[in-house]
Design a protein around this motif. Sequence first.
Motif, PDB file in Angstrom:
ATOM      1  N   LEU A   1       0.824  -1.203   0.000  1.00  0.00           N
ATOM      2  CA  LEU A   1       0.000   0.000   0.000  1.00  0.00           C
ATOM      3  C   LEU A   1       0.862   1.258   0.000  1.00  0.00           C
ATOM      4  N   SER A   2       1.887   1.293   0.812  1.00  0.00           N
ATOM      5  CA  SER A   2       2.785   2.457   0.840  1.00  0.00           C
ATOM      6  C   SER A   2       3.438   2.653  -0.518  1.00  0.00           C
ATOM      7  N   TRP A   3       3.840   1.552  -1.134  1.00  0.00           N
ATOM      8  CA  TRP A   3       4.490   1.616  -2.445  1.00  0.00           C
ATOM      9  C   TRP A   3       3.537   2.169  -3.494  1.00  0.00           C
ATOM     10  N   ILE A   4       2.298   1.666  -3.515  1.00  0.00           N
ATOM     11  CA  ILE A   4       1.346   2.105  -4.532  1.00  0.00           C
ATOM     12  C   ILE A   4       0.938   3.555  -4.287  1.00  0.00           C
ATOM     13  N   LEU A   5       0.844   3.966  -3.025  1.00  0.00           N
ATOM     14  CA  LEU A   5       0.533   5.361  -2.721  1.00  0.00           C
ATOM     15  C   LEU A   5       1.686   6.281  -3.125  1.00  0.00           C
TER      16      LEU A   5
ATOM     17  N   ARG B   1       5.686  18.154  11.392  1.00  0.00           N
ATOM     18  CA  ARG B   1       4.946  18.911  10.381  1.00  0.00           C
ATOM     19  C   ARG B   1       3.460  18.968  10.723  1.00  0.00           C
ATOM     20  N   MET B   2       2.921  17.848  11.223  1.00  0.00           N
ATOM     21  CA  MET B   2       1.514  17.829  11.616  1.00  0.00           C
ATOM     22  C   MET B   2       1.286  18.768  12.794  1.00  0.00           C
ATOM     23  N   ARG B   3       2.181  18.725  13.753  1.00  0.00           N
ATOM     24  CA  ARG B   3       2.056  19.587  14.936  1.00  0.00           C
ATOM     25  C   ARG B   3       2.040  21.056  14.516  1.00  0.00           C
ATOM     26  N   TYR B   4       2.970  21.442  13.668  1.00  0.00           N
ATOM     27  CA  TYR B   4       3.016  22.830  13.215  1.00  0.00           C
ATOM     28  C   TYR B   4       1.802  23.183  12.351  1.00  0.00           C
ATOM     29  N   ALA B   5       1.321  22.223  11.575  1.00  0.00           N
ATOM     30  CA  ALA B   5       0.127  22.476  10.758  1.00  0.00           C
ATOM     31  C   ALA B   5      -1.072  22.769  11.656  1.00  0.00           C
TER      32      ALA B   5
ATOM     33  N   SER C   1      -6.624  10.800   3.763  1.00  0.00           N
ATOM     34  CA  SER C   1      -6.268   9.514   3.157  1.00  0.00           C
ATOM     35  C   SER C   1      -6.139   8.438   4.213  1.00  0.00           C
ATOM     36  N   GLY C   2      -6.154   8.833   5.482  1.00  0.00           N
ATOM     37  CA  GLY C   2      -6.132   7.869   6.576  1.00  0.00           C
ATOM     38  C   GLY C   2      -4.807   7.154   6.774  1.00  0.00           C
ATOM     39  N   LEU C   3      -3.725   7.757   6.321  1.00  0.00           N
ATOM     40  CA  LEU C   3      -2.423   7.103   6.444  1.00  0.00           C
ATOM     41  C   LEU C   3      -1.863   7.260   7.852  1.00  0.00           C
ATOM     42  N   SER C   4      -1.101   6.284   8.254  1.00  0.00           N
ATOM     43  CA  SER C   4      -0.391   6.377   9.534  1.00  0.00           C
ATOM     44  C   SER C   4       0.804   7.306   9.346  1.00  0.00           C
ATOM     45  N   PHE C   5       1.352   7.773  10.459  1.00  0.00           N
ATOM     46  CA  PHE C   5       2.528   8.635  10.347  1.00  0.00           C
ATOM     47  C   PHE C   5       3.715   7.862   9.786  1.00  0.00           C
ATOM     48  N   LYS C   6       3.744   6.553  10.028  1.00  0.00           N
ATOM     49  CA  LYS C   6       4.812   5.738   9.454  1.00  0.00           C
ATOM     50  C   LYS C   6       4.708   5.741   7.929  1.00  0.00           C
ATOM     51  N   ASP C   7       3.481   5.553   7.408  1.00  0.00           N
ATOM     52  CA  ASP C   7       3.272   5.568   5.957  1.00  0.00           C
ATOM     53  C   ASP C   7       3.578   6.946   5.369  1.00  0.00           C
ATOM     54  N   ILE C   8       3.158   7.986   6.096  1.00  0.00           N
ATOM     55  CA  ILE C   8       3.421   9.352   5.624  1.00  0.00           C
ATOM     56  C   ILE C   8       4.925   9.585   5.540  1.00  0.00           C
ATOM     57  N   ALA C   9       5.640   9.147   6.575  1.00  0.00           N
ATOM     58  CA  ALA C   9       7.092   9.331   6.595  1.00  0.00           C
ATOM     59  C   ALA C   9       7.741   8.611   5.408  1.00  0.00           C
ATOM     60  N   GLU C  10       7.293   7.396   5.129  1.00  0.00           N
ATOM     61  CA  GLU C  10       7.859   6.635   4.012  1.00  0.00           C
ATOM     62  C   GLU C  10       7.568   7.303   2.669  1.00  0.00           C
ATOM     63  N   GLN C  11       6.342   7.789   2.505  1.00  0.00           N
ATOM     64  CA  GLN C  11       5.970   8.375   1.218  1.00  0.00           C
ATOM     65  C   GLN C  11       6.633   9.716   0.964  1.00  0.00           C
ATOM     66  N   THR C  12       6.907  10.446   2.030  1.00  0.00           N
ATOM     67  CA  THR C  12       7.514  11.768   1.849  1.00  0.00           C
ATOM     68  C   THR C  12       9.020  11.732   2.076  1.00  0.00           C
ATOM     69  N   ASN C  13       9.558  10.538   2.307  1.00  0.00           N
ATOM     70  CA  ASN C  13      10.999  10.344   2.507  1.00  0.00           C
ATOM     71  C   ASN C  13      11.565  11.177   3.649  1.00  0.00           C
ATOM     72  N   VAL C  14      10.829  11.202   4.782  1.00  0.00           N
ATOM     73  CA  VAL C  14      11.312  11.874   5.982  1.00  0.00           C
ATOM     74  C   VAL C  14      11.158  10.917   7.152  1.00  0.00           C
ATOM     75  N   SER C  15      11.705  11.292   8.299  1.00  0.00           N
ATOM     76  CA  SER C  15      11.548  10.452   9.490  1.00  0.00           C
ATOM     77  C   SER C  15      10.141  10.627  10.048  1.00  0.00           C
ATOM     78  N   ILE C  16       9.742   9.679  10.889  1.00  0.00           N
ATOM     79  CA  ILE C  16       8.432   9.777  11.535  1.00  0.00           C
ATOM     80  C   ILE C  16       8.369  11.050  12.377  1.00  0.00           C
ATOM     81  N   ASN C  17       9.461  11.369  13.063  1.00  0.00           N
ATOM     82  CA  ASN C  17       9.475  12.576  13.887  1.00  0.00           C
ATOM     83  C   ASN C  17       9.268  13.832  13.046  1.00  0.00           C
TER      84      ASN C  17
END
Length: 194
Positions: free
Chosen positions: A75-79, A174-178, A153-169
Motif C-alpha cells: 500500500l505504501s508503495w502504490i501510494l 509537520r503535523m504539529r506545526y500544521a 487519506s487515513g495514512l499512519s505517520f509511518k506511511d506518511i514518513a515513508e511516502q515523503t521520505n522523511v523520518s516519523i518525527n
Amino acid sequence: MNVQVLSDQVLLNHYLSGDRSAISKLIERHSRRVRDYISMMVKDRDVADDIFQETFIKAVRVIDEGRYTDNGKFLSWILRIAHNQVIDHFRAQRQNKSVSESEAGYDVLGTLKLAERTVEDAMVCDQIERDVRALVELLPAEQREVVIMRYFSGLSFKDIAEQTNVSINTALGRMRYALINLRRMIKEKNLILS
C-alpha cells in the motif's frame, strides 16, 4: 481462494504464477485509499480517474518487469506511485501554465455526506468546507501534504514518513506545526467551524 485472508504478497505471487485475476483483487483491495488520496490532491474527478489508472498501470508494469520487491508495504508503495503521478500532473500543468487555483486546491470536506440535509445544513457545510479549504491551502506545502495524507487519506505517520521520505518525527512535527498554524488562523479570522 478467500481474498480477505490472503496477504498482498500471496496475491502478487498468484499473479506472477499466471493467475491474472489476482492483480485485480489486489487493486480492488487498495483502490479506495489510492483513489481518495489522488482525489484529495487534484480535486478534479476526471483527472483523478486518469491518475488512478496510470498509477496502477505503472505498478503492474513494474511488477511484470520483476522490479517490485515486496517488503510488506504494498500500500505504501502504490501510494508513493500515486503521489509521484500527482506531482507529474501538476508539473505538466505548470509547464502549460493552465493550473487554476481551484484545480490545485484540495477537496478537504468533499466526501462529507449527511442524511436528509436541510438547506441550512447544506449552506453551513458549504461555508465550513470553503473556510477549511482556504486555511489548509495557506499552510506551507509540507504541512498541507501531511494534513491531507493523515486526515483525508487515513495514512499512519509511518506511511506518511515513508511516502515523503522523511523520518516519523519530521512527519509528526509537520503535523504539529500544521495544527498550530490552523488554530492560529482560525482564531485570527474568528471562524466558527461547527
